[in-house]
Design an enzyme around this catalytic site. Sequence first.
Site, PDB file in Angstrom:
ATOM      1  N   LYS A 166       0.810  -1.224   0.000  1.00 37.99           N
ATOM      2  CA  LYS A 166       0.000   0.000   0.000  1.00 37.99           C
ATOM      3  C   LYS A 166       0.841   1.270   0.000  1.00 37.99           C
ATOM      4  O   LYS A 166       0.438   2.278  -0.584  1.00 37.99           O
ATOM      5  CB  LYS A 166      -1.007   0.001   1.144  1.00 37.99           C
ATOM      6  CG  LYS A 166      -0.472  -0.257   2.534  1.00 37.99           C
ATOM      7  CD  LYS A 166      -1.626  -0.398   3.532  1.00 37.99           C
ATOM      8  CE  LYS A 166      -1.122  -0.714   4.934  1.00 37.99           C
ATOM      9  NZ  LYS A 166      -0.545  -2.079   5.011  1.00 37.99           N
TER      10      LYS A 166
ATOM     11  N   ASN B  24      -1.476   6.637   6.858  1.00 35.34           N
ATOM     12  CA  ASN B  24      -0.574   5.677   7.499  1.00 35.34           C
ATOM     13  C   ASN B  24       0.853   5.840   6.995  1.00 35.34           C
ATOM     14  O   ASN B  24       1.800   5.380   7.621  1.00 35.34           O
ATOM     15  CB  ASN B  24      -1.074   4.253   7.215  1.00 35.34           C
ATOM     16  CG  ASN B  24      -0.347   3.207   8.018  1.00 35.34           C
ATOM     17  OD1 ASN B  24      -0.303   3.258   9.247  1.00 35.34           O
ATOM     18  ND2 ASN B  24       0.248   2.235   7.325  1.00 35.34           N
TER      19      ASN B  24
ATOM     20  N   HIS C 205      -1.795  -8.973  11.770  1.00 37.02           N
ATOM     21  CA  HIS C 205      -2.303  -8.228  12.928  1.00 37.02           C
ATOM     22  C   HIS C 205      -3.453  -8.957  13.641  1.00 37.02           C
ATOM     23  O   HIS C 205      -4.376  -8.325  14.153  1.00 37.02           O
ATOM     24  CB  HIS C 205      -2.772  -6.831  12.499  1.00 37.02           C
ATOM     25  CG  HIS C 205      -1.758  -6.038  11.759  1.00 37.02           C
ATOM     26  ND1 HIS C 205      -0.508  -5.747  12.296  1.00 37.02           N
ATOM     27  CD2 HIS C 205      -1.785  -5.482  10.512  1.00 37.02           C
ATOM     28  CE1 HIS C 205       0.181  -5.036  11.414  1.00 37.02           C
ATOM     29  NE2 HIS C 205      -0.567  -4.876  10.335  1.00 37.02           N
TER      30      HIS C 205
END
Length: 248
Positions: free
Chosen positions: A120, A143, A192
């Site tokens: 990303k 982010n 995660h």
Amino acid sequence: MKKIDWRERRVAIAGAGKTGESLLRFALARGAQCSLWDTRATLDAQAWRERYPGVHIHFGDWPEDAFLPYERVLCSPGLSPMTPALAAARRAGIPLWGDIELFAQCAEAPVIAITGSNGKSTVTTLVGEMAQAAGLQVAVGGNLGTPALDLLAEEGDPEPELYVLELSSFQLEYCESLRPRAATILNISPDHLDWHGDFASYVAAKWRIARCMGAGDTLVLPSQDAELQTPPPTFLRSSHYAASAPVP
């Protein structure tokens, strides 16, 4: 969305990292009564008090009822909503918002939003450079690099013509109203899971990027990831997503 009047509202900022500090600056600039909380007792509380006089600082363990006196909790993306104090606040009906939710409530220019388990940052950078090469005034962050709230124009300054945001699953978990004009989930693989609890919850968090998208918006999904061919049932029940949105 109706603009929120933050003046004199009791707001807790959960997390004193880079994004947490952007949340604190955002709330203070709008007149909120702020407290800053971080679980790390090793942080220099006195230095924070000097930098932000009038802000209550609590560094160290959080009691489970820590956030119950507040009207909103603004959460750094590294903090799981399963953290006992945050979970207790949510059960009590106190909104848990992250920086992307606040950004969504303020930004007026179109947004391109990018998430995925891998790649990303590269795609976000590339899309930003393409927009710039096309002559657009573009702001890139989220982010990646600059926190989203720091991309917003100061009062009186012109807003960028386009925002390009890299979004993590953590940020999306705390976001309710972002409506990108174009978005993509590049790929999905288990990641995660300690933060989200399980793979299904992680996938659902990624799908939140399209939660408010509708007809006329473009969602790009990969054909190789089965989990991304059909939105999860919980997503469909809680979103404005239009099934007619283009999904190549």
